[in-house]
Each structure stands twice: as C-alpha cells, then as structure tokens.
Design a protein around this motif. Structure first.
Motif, mmCIF file in Angstrom:
data_model
loop_
_atom_site.group_PDB
_atom_site.id
_atom_site.type_symbol
_atom_site.label_atom_id
_atom_site.label_comp_id
_atom_site.label_asym_id
_atom_site.label_seq_id
_atom_site.Cartn_x
_atom_site.Cartn_y
_atom_site.Cartn_z
ATOM 1 N N LEU A 123 30.853 46.487 36.466
ATOM 2 C CA LEU A 123 32.293 46.687 36.268
ATOM 3 C C LEU A 123 33.088 45.460 36.731
ATOM 4 N N ARG A 124 32.665 44.876 37.841
ATOM 5 C CA ARG A 124 33.341 43.661 38.316
ATOM 6 C C ARG A 124 33.228 42.541 37.295
ATOM 7 N N SER A 125 32.051 42.354 36.737
ATOM 8 C CA SER A 125 31.866 41.315 35.733
ATOM 9 C C SER A 125 32.775 41.543 34.538
ATOM 10 N N LEU A 126 32.834 42.785 34.068
ATOM 11 C CA LEU A 126 33.694 43.102 32.932
ATOM 12 C C LEU A 126 35.156 42.813 33.237
ATOM 13 N N LEU A 127 35.592 43.200 34.427
ATOM 14 C CA LEU A 127 36.979 42.967 34.821
ATOM 15 C C LEU A 127 37.292 41.480 34.904
ATOM 16 N N VAL A 128 36.461 40.727 35.582
ATOM 17 C CA VAL A 128 36.709 39.296 35.769
ATOM 18 C C VAL A 128 36.692 38.557 34.436
ATOM 19 N N PHE A 129 35.703 38.856 33.594
ATOM 20 C CA PHE A 129 35.628 38.174 32.305
ATOM 21 C C PHE A 129 36.825 38.521 31.422
ATOM 22 N N LYS A 130 37.290 39.759 31.501
ATOM 23 C CA LYS A 130 38.466 40.155 30.716
ATOM 24 C C LYS A 130 39.712 39.434 31.214
ATOM 25 N N LEU A 131 39.885 39.357 32.527
ATOM 26 C CA LEU A 131 41.051 38.656 33.083
ATOM 27 C C LEU A 131 41.064 37.182 32.675
ATOM 28 N N CYS A 132 39.887 36.621 32.514
ATOM 29 C CA CYS A 132 39.784 35.204 32.148
ATOM 30 C C CYS A 132 40.223 34.928 30.716
ATOM 31 N N THR A 133 40.462 35.974 29.933
ATOM 32 C CA THR A 133 40.906 35.770 28.551
ATOM 33 C C THR A 133 42.427 35.759 28.425
ATOM 34 N N PHE A 174 43.904 39.867 51.243
ATOM 35 C CA PHE A 174 43.688 38.911 50.153
ATOM 36 C C PHE A 174 42.197 38.553 50.042
ATOM 37 N N GLU A 175 41.560 38.284 51.171
ATOM 38 C CA GLU A 175 40.138 37.937 51.147
ATOM 39 C C GLU A 175 39.301 39.101 50.627
ATOM 40 N N ARG A 176 39.670 40.324 51.006
ATOM 41 C CA ARG A 176 38.924 41.489 50.523
ATOM 42 C C ARG A 176 39.077 41.635 49.014
ATOM 43 N N LEU A 177 40.308 41.407 48.521
ATOM 44 C CA LEU A 177 40.570 41.492 47.100
ATOM 45 C C LEU A 177 39.768 40.432 46.335
ATOM 46 N N MET A 178 39.713 39.223 46.880
ATOM 47 C CA MET A 178 38.972 38.144 46.214
ATOM 48 C C MET A 178 37.473 38.449 46.188
ATOM 49 N N LYS A 179 36.957 39.014 47.278
ATOM 50 C CA LYS A 179 35.525 39.327 47.321
ATOM 51 C C LYS A 179 35.166 40.457 46.364
ATOM 52 N N MET A 180 36.152 41.283 46.011
ATOM 53 C CA MET A 180 35.923 42.350 45.043
ATOM 54 C C MET A 180 36.003 41.843 43.608
ATOM 55 N N PHE A 236 37.001 37.722 41.818
ATOM 56 C CA PHE A 236 36.545 36.379 41.436
ATOM 57 C C PHE A 236 35.564 35.781 42.453
ATOM 58 N N TYR A 237 35.880 35.859 43.710
ATOM 59 C CA TYR A 237 34.988 35.298 44.723
ATOM 60 C C TYR A 237 33.625 35.996 44.685
ATOM 61 N N GLY A 238 33.643 37.326 44.607
ATOM 62 C CA GLY A 238 32.388 38.072 44.567
ATOM 63 C C GLY A 238 31.568 37.783 43.325
ATOM 64 N N GLN A 239 32.240 37.428 42.223
ATOM 65 C CA GLN A 239 31.533 37.153 40.979
ATOM 66 C C GLN A 239 30.867 35.782 40.978
ATOM 67 N N PHE A 240 31.571 34.777 41.501
ATOM 68 C CA PHE A 240 31.127 33.394 41.324
ATOM 69 C C PHE A 240 30.681 32.682 42.597
ATOM 70 N N VAL A 241 30.880 33.300 43.764
ATOM 71 C CA VAL A 241 30.527 32.659 45.029
ATOM 72 C C VAL A 241 29.612 33.595 45.811
ATOM 73 N N ALA A 242 28.579 33.026 46.425
ATOM 74 C CA ALA A 242 27.545 33.853 47.061
ATOM 75 C C ALA A 242 27.950 34.382 48.428
ATOM 76 N N GLY A 243 28.782 33.658 49.158
ATOM 77 C CA GLY A 243 29.157 34.062 50.508
ATOM 78 C C GLY A 243 29.793 32.904 51.253
ATOM 79 N N GLU A 244 30.075 33.125 52.538
ATOM 80 C CA GLU A 244 30.840 32.136 53.301
ATOM 81 C C GLU A 244 29.970 31.108 54.001
ATOM 82 N N ASP A 245 28.721 31.462 54.323
ATOM 83 C CA ASP A 245 27.878 30.505 55.039
ATOM 84 C C ASP A 245 26.411 30.775 54.689
ATOM 85 N N HIS A 246 25.506 29.983 55.309
ATOM 86 C CA HIS A 246 24.080 30.096 54.986
ATOM 87 C C HIS A 246 23.542 31.501 55.234
#
Length: 626
Positions: free
Chosen positions: A96-106, A130-136, A138-148
C-alpha cells in the motif's frame, strides 16, 4: 602517459601503489575516449550502486528447458508477471505504501513543490511527527534507515530473498543555489586563472561557469559533492571507508560505490580531463592526415614512420627524442601505433602540474594548460590520488568490489583515467575496481571497446557498470548555452541501442575469456530480458557471477526479486541517513519517479494485482517468511 614517470617527484612520501595508480608502470594507455558515465536517461532509467551477492534457491517462477542446440546448456527464463514471487518479501502495508508513493509522484504540483511542502509539513506537524510521516511514506520507501544498525533488518530480509545491497550514506549539504555556485567557482578556478583570466589555453567546456555552478540542477538520482576544503574530503573518504567495511561485513564479494568529486578539489579533474581529450584529438588529427578518419577508435592505426615525420614537423620533439619514445616503450614493433599505444608518447613529466601539457598544432609546441600552479594546488592534486589509493586498498582488504560512479562529461575523462589505473593495479587476480559507463553518450561504445582491449592486452580483469546516465538535462543545457557539441545521443531509442550494443560487446568478451564482468544497472525490463536472452545464447550461468543486475531500493521489485530468487547476482542500491539530512535525496527521488511512473503504469498495476490476490485469498495479514 606513464604514471610512474609523473609521481616520483610529486609523491615521494606516498606508497608505491599511489605512484602506480596515478601513473602506473609502462604505458599510460587507456580510454582517453572515455569522457563520461553515470545513470538515468530521460526519467526512464536510474542510477544504481551495488553490494552483496546472495544466492537463493530457484523459485517456481523460473522455467528451465534444454536448449535444442546444446543439450548441456540450460535455458533460464523468468516470469516478471508473477506477482506472488515478485512481492513475497513485502507485507500488505508495504504494498500500500508503494502504491501511495508512486501515485503521489505522478502529480506535478506535489513533485515540483516537494521540498517546500516538506518544509511546511515540518513546521506544521513538528519534527517528531514529520519524521514519523516521512518514514510511513517517501523515506520508508526509498531509504533503509538512519544508521548502520537500523538498516540491518532490511538488508537481512533482502538477502533472504536473494537480493544484495550497496550501502550509500545519502546525506547531502542543503545548500542554496548561490552557495553552491560560489563553492564550485572557488573549487574549479585556479589561482593562475583568477590572476589572468583568459590568458591560458583552456576550452570553455572544461572551465567552470557560474550559471552551471550548482551541479545539482537537471540531475536525476546522482548525489552531488561540493568542495569546501581538504578536511571535508578526508571526512568523505572516511564515510566511504565505513560503507566499504559495512559491505564487507554483510556478505562475501560485496559492492561499494564512490565518487571522485568527493575526494578532492575538482579543479584537477577539469584540467586533467581537458589534457586527455586534447591529446585524443591530436591522435585523431594525425590519423586523418594518414587518411584514416571515420574509423572506429581501435581501427585507427598510425603508420610509425609517417607518425615520426609528422611529430618532427609539428615540433613536438626533436628527431632523437621521438625515436627514443618508441624504442623506450617498445612500441611500434608491428610498424603501427594505435590509440592504446598513443598515450605512452605524451609524458615525460615529473609532477602532476607538468603533466597538464597540451599540443598546440598551430605553433607546433607543447604548451602548459596553465601558466603556473601553486604549491597548495600541487598538494591538493596529490591528496586526491592518495585518498583513491586508500579506498582501493581497503576494498581489497575487506573483500569488497569498488564501483567508481560516473559524473559530468567535463570531469569524466580524468575520472575514467584514474579508475583504469586502479584497475591495472588491483584487478590482476579478480575484478575489484569497476568503472561506470553512461550509455546516453555518443562515445559510450568507443569508451567500452577501448578499455576492454586494454584489459585484454595487459591481462587484467575488466569490470564495468553500464547505466543510461544521470546528467542528460544538465549536459544538454550546458552544451547549448556555452557553445560546444551536445555529448548526448539524440533520443531515448538511440540510448537504448547504445546500451545494448555496449552490453552485448562486454557479454561477448565474457563468453570469450571469462575475465570481463558487468553490472547491468537498469530498471528497463526489456534490457534485463535482452541480457537474459544473450546469457542463454552464450551459455553464461548466473552462478558464474560474471553478470550482475542492479536497481534502486523501493523501485522495480518485480525485476529485482525474481532475478535474486532465480540465483542471479542482483543488488539494491540502499541509501541511509537521518531523515532531515536525506531530504535532498528524497526530493530528487520524487522528481525521478514522476517521469518513471508517468512513463509506465506496469509497476503500479502489478502491485494492485498482488494486493487483490492476497485479499481474495484471505491473506489480509500476510507477513513474509524468511
């Protein structure tokens, strides 16, 4: 141009490897043809970097059949429409996150104003929300996390499904355009040019221009580094070292990626690139004088005696000097000189600044590119080479393969040259150093073919990452405004043809001697299918680990995971870093996905198909098992 002739006076205190990297023993032969490389073409392809190889059991989506012409060869086909296998590593929330993010990108408004909207959201919701929203999203879709540590669960999950990782600390400076332009002009203009602008023999393509000083403009996916000082370059080298160590610890034969512009003052890359290109043009001029213009790069062979006469007439050296060049390097034994031999004739320098000498055909003299270099500029050039050497040696020590990312065409000849010198040193027993070739460039095939031939002659392992390219819009705009030939292929189809031509050439080289290696860094399903078809025809098995595939985290899972589960070495480029500090990366990802998602509905339709399949089969709370 033999680096060991250049470095002794320059790097007396440096290691032998620096001497050899910078200007290695024997001939400084290589692809001066090489002038560029990175990723992404017209929003349809993206930049990728890579990491671990994880082998997995072959999945049901693989159809194996005996080749009718060779009973010993198994033909492997992969069904990229099998959503069950493609998304078995994702739970329903992730779909669902992928669908939402890809749709917003259009939506153009959201994409064009994404940075402003993120800044506004931070003010309205506060930092934590804001950070929680991003992790849900765009951040959650394209970024793995904050550190190693925080990225380990994702890396281990992907490994379980046959997909490796290339770690990239995706933190960037949040500079204004004015700040970026100032930094670029300070870093790319020498003291001599500041004192006497226009006096030196510089081409406008290889000079800094304020209107293009912010190199982030018109760039998709590729990270941009701006030079501040030597201490910052050291810090960036440490970041690369940490990624190399993390990649080595995560798997056997991992990958890590670096950028040359992060490791030193870009002034040197500009100047060295200009020298290499001008010497290449000089070779082409001499070939034309012998009636050999219009040939492929490796087909142009200069008749030795005519060449000696031409060089003597031009005043490049006296007759005895020219004779010594050929006999000293043991060139021309066949009576001809080709492009790979050519570079050994152009260097008898004792420092890198003296290396920057170009032929002036009008005066018949070798002339310095700049009138003078300061002591500090000499040191800065030396330090860049030292940092490259440190990274290469750490890659070897940690069992990690190092990919050197491509950058703009005005930097790329020098980047490719230095990368080749590393390959000549470190790729003797296995492929450690990989160069990146941007196939949206008109010269891409010449670059690849010349470098492959060099590896054949000298007996080292060729390593390449093939991409379409990341700087198309910026390159075209700069060429048009400043006034030089557009280096980019005329259209997307021409780029596709170039990509497949380069890929087929490398695959044939692998088929012939098994010493070449290639990363197919592409989100284009047709390109992946083309590669599989050629591998089947040549009998190349995925278990040989000669052909790799790569895509970005959060994109094209329908390609990556079926390949991984089929036993192919496949990697996800895995960015990580604190939410606030990867906003520039996420901003570009939104811009990139607009073009990608508008151009193809396929990924969204497959996501919907899998989500519906799970709901209809009662898998509302589906969780990946690994």
């Amino acid at each position: 141009m033999s680096y060991n002739k250049v470095v002794p006076a320059l790097v007396k205190s440096s290691s032998d490897n620096i001497k050899r990297i910078c200007l290695s023993h024997g001939r400084f032969r290589s692809t001066v043809a090489s002038t560029q490389r990175d990723e992404v073409e017209g929003g349809k392809e993206k930049q990728v970097d890579e990491c671990t190889v994880v082998k997995a059991a072959q999945a049901d989506l693989i159809i194996q059949s005996k080749n009718t012409t060779d009973a010993q060869t198994q033909k492997i086909e992969i069904d990229f429409d099998n959503t069950h296998e493609a998304y078995k590593s994702k739970d329903n929330i992730e779909l669902l996150r992928s669908l939402l993010v890809f749709k917003l990108c259009t939506f153009d408004f959201l994409v064009d104003k994404n940075k402003e909207l993120m800044d506004l959201s931070k003010k309205v919701f506060g930092q934590r929300l804001f950070e929680r929203l991003m992790k849900m999203t765009f951040y959650g879709q394209f970024v793995a996390g904050e550190d190693h540590n925080s990225i380990k669960p994702l890396i281990h999950k992907n490994q379980a499904f046959g997909v490796g990782s290339v770690l990239d600390y995706s933190v960037e400076e949040d500079l204004t355009q004015e700040e970026a332009e100032k930094k670029e002009m300070d870093a790319c203009v020498s003291e001599a040019e500041k004192e006497s602008p226009g006096v030196d023999h510089r081409e406008k393509k290889y000079k800094a221009h304020r209107q293009f000083g912010d190199r982030r403009g018109g760039v998709i996916s590729a990270r941009t580094y701006f030079y501040a000082d030597e201490a910052k370059c050291d810090n960036q080298m440490e970041t690369f070292l940490n990624c190399i160590k993390a990649s080595g610890g995560a798997s056997v034969d991992g990958f890590s990626a670096i950028k040359m512009t992060a490791l030193g003052r870009p002034q040197f890359l500009l100047q060295f690139s200009e020298v290499l290109v001008k010497w290449r043009r000089f070779f082409i001029l001499l070939a034309a004088q012998q009636g050999k213009s219009g040939m492929d790069a490796l087909e142009q062979k200069l008749e030795l005696e005519q060449l000696k006469e031409s060089l003597t007439k031009l005043g490049v050296g006296n007759k005895d000097d020219i004779e010594n060049w050929f006999t000293g390097e043991k060139l021309g034994s066949s009576g001809t000189i080709d492009l790979l031999d050519w570079n050994s004739l152009i260097n008898d320098r004792t420092s890198i600044s003296n290396l920057l000498v170009i032929p002036n055909v009008e005066t018949g003299q070798l002339e310095p590119l700049l009138r003078k270099f300061t002591v500090e500029e000499e040191k800065q050039m030396k330090r860049m080479l030292q940092r490259v050497d440190v990274l290469a040696k750490h890659a070897v020590e940690n069992g990690v393969r190092l990919m050197v990312d491509a950058e703009q065409t005005y930097f790329q000849p020098a980047i490719s040259r230095l990368t080749l010198e590393m390959q000549r040193i470190f790729n003797r027993e296995k492929p450690i150093i990989f160069n990146t070739y941007q196939c949206y460039l008109k010269e891409a095939y010449d670059n690849v073919s010349v470098d492959v031939e060099l590896s054949r002659r000298e007996g080292w392992y060729f390593g390449a990452k093939l991409v379409r390219g990341a700087y198309m819009y910026q390159e075209r705009s700069r060429a048009e405004e400043i006034g030089y030939e557009d280096p980019i292929n005329p259209d997307y189809e021409a780029t596709n043809r170039m990509y497949h031509k380069c890929l087929e050439f490398v695959l044939e080289e692998i088929d012939h001697n098994r010493k070449a290696n290639v990363m197919v860094a592409s989100h284009n399903e047709d390109t992946v299918k083309f590669t599989l078809e050629k591998m089947n025809q040549m009998g190349l098995s995925p278990t040989e680990n000669k052909v790799y595939f790569g895509q970005l985290l959060g994109m094209c899972d329908q390609i990556s995971f079926p390949l991984g589960q089929a036993g192919f070495p496949v990697y996800k480029y895995v960015p990580y870093g604190p939410v606030n500090e990867v906003i520039p990366y996420l901003s570009r990802r939104a811009l990139e996905n607009r073009g990608f998602m508008k151009g193809s509905q396929r990924e969204r339709s497959l996501l919907w198909m899998e989500l519906k399949r799970r709901l209809l089969s009662g898998q509302i709370l589906y969780k990946p098992v690994y």
